[in-house]
Design an enzyme around this catalytic site. Structure first.
Site, PDB file in Angstrom:
ATOM      1  N   LYS A 209      44.567  35.200  30.658  1.00 13.10           N
ATOM      2  CA  LYS A 209      45.298  36.364  30.152  1.00 13.10           C
ATOM      3  C   LYS A 209      46.042  35.991  28.864  1.00 13.10           C
ATOM      4  CE  LYS A 209      48.844  39.549  31.848  1.00 13.10           C
ATOM      5  NZ  LYS A 209      49.589  39.982  33.040  1.00 13.10           N
ATOM      6  N   GLU A 215      45.975  24.051  31.606  1.00 11.89           N
ATOM      7  CA  GLU A 215      44.776  23.584  32.312  1.00 11.89           C
ATOM      8  C   GLU A 215      43.520  24.226  31.728  1.00 11.89           C
ATOM      9  OE1 GLU A 215      47.546  24.766  33.646  1.00 11.89           O
ATOM     10  OE2 GLU A 215      48.040  23.775  35.542  1.00 11.89           O
ATOM     11  N   GLY A 270      48.055  38.718  36.911  1.00 13.17           N
ATOM     12  CA  GLY A 270      46.965  37.753  37.129  1.00 13.17           C
ATOM     13  C   GLY A 270      46.370  37.841  38.527  1.00 13.17           C
ATOM     14  N   ARG A 271      47.226  37.838  39.537  1.00  9.99           N
ATOM     15  CA  ARG A 271      46.719  37.812  40.921  1.00  9.99           C
ATOM     16  C   ARG A 271      46.228  39.173  41.393  1.00  9.99           C
ATOM     17  NH1 ARG A 271      51.956  36.727  40.354  1.00  9.99           N
ATOM     18  NH2 ARG A 271      53.560  38.019  41.336  1.00  9.99           N
ATOM     19  N   GLU A 356      52.895  34.214  45.932  1.00  8.31           N
ATOM     20  CA  GLU A 356      53.422  34.306  44.570  1.00  8.31           C
ATOM     21  C   GLU A 356      54.132  35.649  44.376  1.00  8.31           C
ATOM     22  OE1 GLU A 356      51.704  31.998  40.898  1.00  8.31           O
ATOM     23  OE2 GLU A 356      50.787  33.974  40.916  1.00  8.31           O
ATOM     24  N   HIS A 387      38.377  25.051  66.544  1.00  8.74           N
ATOM     25  CA  HIS A 387      38.219  23.640  66.912  1.00  8.74           C
ATOM     26  C   HIS A 387      39.202  22.767  66.149  1.00  8.74           C
ATOM     27  CE1 HIS A 387      34.526  24.455  69.206  1.00  8.74           C
ATOM     28  NE2 HIS A 387      34.496  25.501  68.391  1.00  8.74           N
ATOM     29  N   LYS A 509      56.126  23.664  35.016  1.00 10.34           N
ATOM     30  CA  LYS A 509      55.302  23.651  33.794  1.00 10.34           C
ATOM     31  C   LYS A 509      56.077  23.008  32.652  1.00 10.34           C
ATOM     32  CE  LYS A 509      52.766  28.000  34.281  1.00 10.34           C
ATOM     33  NZ  LYS A 509      52.544  29.289  33.655  1.00 10.34           N
TER      34      LYS A 509
HETATM   35  C1  G6Q Z   1      49.157  35.253  38.651  1.00 10.05           C
HETATM   36  C2  G6Q Z   1      49.853  34.280  37.840  1.00 10.05           C
HETATM   37  C3  G6Q Z   1      49.057  33.030  37.503  1.00 10.05           C
HETATM   38  C4  G6Q Z   1      48.128  33.187  36.307  1.00 10.05           C
HETATM   39  C5  G6Q Z   1      47.658  31.801  35.880  1.00 10.05           C
HETATM   40  C6  G6Q Z   1      46.687  31.848  34.740  1.00 10.05           C
HETATM   41  O1  G6Q Z   1      49.609  36.305  38.982  1.00 10.05           O
HETATM   42  O2  G6Q Z   1      50.378  34.910  36.728  1.00 10.05           O
HETATM   43  O3  G6Q Z   1      48.319  32.558  38.599  1.00 10.05           O
HETATM   44  O4  G6Q Z   1      47.056  34.016  36.624  1.00 10.05           O
HETATM   45  O5  G6Q Z   1      48.771  31.016  35.540  1.00 10.05           O
HETATM   46  O6  G6Q Z   1      47.254  32.460  33.635  1.00 10.05           O
HETATM   47  P1  G6Q Z   1      46.379  32.876  32.410  1.00 10.05           P
HETATM   48  O7  G6Q Z   1      45.391  33.901  32.838  1.00 10.05           O
HETATM   49  O8  G6Q Z   1      47.306  33.388  31.359  1.00 10.05           O
HETATM   50  O9  G6Q Z   1      45.663  31.622  31.956  1.00 10.05           O
END
Ligand code: G6Q
Length: 548
Positions: A209, A215, A270-271, A356, A387, A509
């Site tokens: 996003k 990462e 994001g989620r 989250e 199990h 972070k």
């Molecule tokens: C989700 C969070 C988080 C995010 C990641 C990746 O709700 O905001 O999991 O999706 O940190 O972020 P980017 O899409 O900006 O790389």
């Protein structure tokens, strides 16, 4: 909820506390014995799903009192506000409009007075054309070979949704395409996901996003180096990289052309982004038609959530039952147990969605909450879990409410289908065993040596929901994910917390950025952490590869 009365000061909350004193003494055996229509009474259906919540420690009063609480906390207004595009994510000053991504009606959805639906449709069309080109072998790599491998590079919300969904809908996926996911900054992830691939037939989707996530940017840079090491031409990047992002400038800076960028918007969390362009790997895997069926399923559950009285509303009921156990019985965890190997990644996905969103301890007025909020969510597919950790569910000392998710139809493959009755028998047996247990007298009657009776006795009275659909299709899958999204929303409103920010992930972070500099700088810079952190940094500075 009024500003003056906090959640636990509400009369509706107090009524539930009083009611809990009675219900805590009731056993599910007695509740079922008293009412032959209990299963029917506590079953609701929507969007292809049937929720049997009768094996919960509730009676009709419990549901009534919980629904009263939902009303007192303003849930009807909150739902309307979300669908209207109000700024519900206050700390980030954004609306929360994942429902617009799967709005299959012709109703406009406005953000700052502007209808977002035309843009949503345009991006879906762009994804459609691209997915078809890949699936038909028309999108060629730099050397003219068709693309066979798709690697999604993203993390968190830009990884978990499509990764989970590609697994869930694998039966519908084009078997000629390999879809893989790289998320971890541990270089082993990229290495293992690419070591058997030919760059000439590999396409990277860089999904971020913000397009600044450490990462993802590191994995994307590695992907670029990996590609160029073999194809040896900068021009190859344009044929082998596309981006999914809100940040055009960063995408261009990376070297990806704007026409190869799939946009989404800051009002998509994001989620909650699976239905946006973040779902591109899934659309490539299952094709645009199946993807649209999934959106239909999401939309059907959205409408159900927005329009159905709370007493029959699946996400509201599941949210309220969670409140009942977390806030009145003191439960701290919640298990999600899909009896489907295809849903193996669902618990991990829901861990992010739920923890989250609702793992918060500050209320919407900036005050510390004085009640428990989001539980630890966990789970594994059945029957594997049986199990492993089910022992604790049956005979442990903690109360763990659990969702059992299953499908009536067998697998279409005849050999796989032969397993289905066994799978279903286990699915049903577990909720029966958890609810009713086995009394000492029943154990004795088996017969059992007296010394073993206490060990073989099951207390029962362990609550479960059973979620059942005819088959795992794109449509029922979409409805299931929307169900959990709205359950989380319901709980966030009642707990009076902001479910759509995630400030809790920031601190680590920032510290990682500082420590990275301290690990790499020469000579060693002055370390001003605590003694444990300083010692770890010193121990790990300058470590070299050890493998032969
Ligand atoms: C989700 C969070 C988080 C995010 C990641 C990746 O709700 O905001 O999991 O999706 O940190 O972020 P980017 O899409 O900006 O790389």
């Amino acid at each position: 909820m009024s500003d003056s009365l906090r959640l636990i000061e509400q009369p509706e909350w107090n009524a539930l506390q009083t009611h809990h004193r009675t219900m805590a003494l009731c056993h599910l055996r007695a509740l079922f014995a008293k009412d032959p229509h209990r299963a029917e009474r506590f079953t609701a259906e929507a969007a292809g799903w049937r929720l049997d919540y009768s094996k919960n420690r509730i009676n009709a009063d419990t549901v009534r009192l919980l629904v009263n609480l939902a009303h007192a906390c303003g849930l009807p207004n909150a739902i309307a506000a979300m669908f209207r595009g109000d700024v519900l994510n206050v700390t980030e000053n954004r609306p929360v409009l994942h429902v617009a991504l799967r709005n299959r009606s012709n109703t406009p959805i406005l953000v700052n007075g502007r209808d977002v639906m035309p843009e949503v449709r345009t991006v879906l069309q762009q994804m459609n054309a691209f997915a078809q080109a890949i699936r038909r072998g028309e999108w060629k790599g730099h050397t003219g070979q068709a693309i066979r491998n798709i690697l999604n590079i993203g993390i968190g919300g830009s990884d978990l949704g499509p990764a989970m969904a590609c697994e869930a809908l694998r039966l519908y996926a084009d078997p000629h395409l390999r879809i893989r996911f790289v998320s971890n900054v541990d270089g082993a992830h990229f290495y293992e996901q690419t070591r058997d691939l030919d760059p000439a037939e590999t396409l990277f989707i860089v999904a971020s996003k913000t397009f600044t996530t450490q990462e993802t940017m590191m994995n994307a840079a590695t992907a670029r180096a990996w590609l160029l090491a073999r194809l040896r031409d900068e021009a190859a990047v344009a044929r082998h990289f596309v981006a999914v992002s809100t940040a055009e400038r960063e995408v261009i800076r990376f070297g990806i052309r704007p026409e190869n960028m799939f946009r989404f918007w800051d009002w998509v969390g994001g989620r909650y982004s699976l239905c946006s362009a973040i779902g591109l790997p899934l659309m490539i895997a299952i094709g645009p038609d199946r993807f649209e069926e999934m959106l239909d399923g999401f939309h059907a559950m959205d409408r159900h959530f927005a329009e159905t009285p709370f007493e029959q509303n699946l996400p509201v009921l599941m949210g309220l039952l969670g409140i009942w156990y977390i806030n009145f019985f003191g439960a701290q965890t919640h298990a999600v147990l899909p009896y489907s190997q295809y849903l193996a990644r669902l618990p991990a996905y829901l861990q992010q969605a739920d923890m989250e969103s609702n793992g918060k301890s500050t209320d919407r007025h900036g005050r510390p909450v004085a009640w428990s909020t989001g539980p630890v969510l966990w789970g594994e597919p059945g029957t594997n879990g049986q199990h492993a950790f089910f022992q604790l569910l049956h005979q442990g000392t903690v109360l763990i409410p659990a969702d059992f998710i299953g499908f009536a139809a067998p697998h279409p493959d005849p050999l796989a289908a032969r397993h289905h009755p066994t799978l279903l028998a286990n699915f049903i047996a577990q909720t029966e065993a958890l609810a009713f247990g086995k009394t000492a007298d029943e154990v004795r009657a088996e017969p059992t040596p007296e010394a073993l009776v206490p060990y073989k006795t099951f207390e029962g009275n362990r609550p479960t929901n059973t979620l059942l659909a005819d088959a795992l299709t794109p449509r029922t899958f979409g409805a299931l994910i929307a169900l959990y999204e709205h359950k989380i929303f319901t709980q966030g409103v009642i707990w009076d917390i902001y479910s759509f920010d995630q400030w809790g992930v920031q601190l680590g972070k920032v510290l990682a950025g500082r420590i990275l500099r301290e690990l790499e700088a020469e000579p060693e810079p002055p370390l001003r952490h605590d003694s444990s952190t300083n010692a770890l940094i010193r121990r790990l500075r300058g470590v070299r590869p050890q493998h032969s």
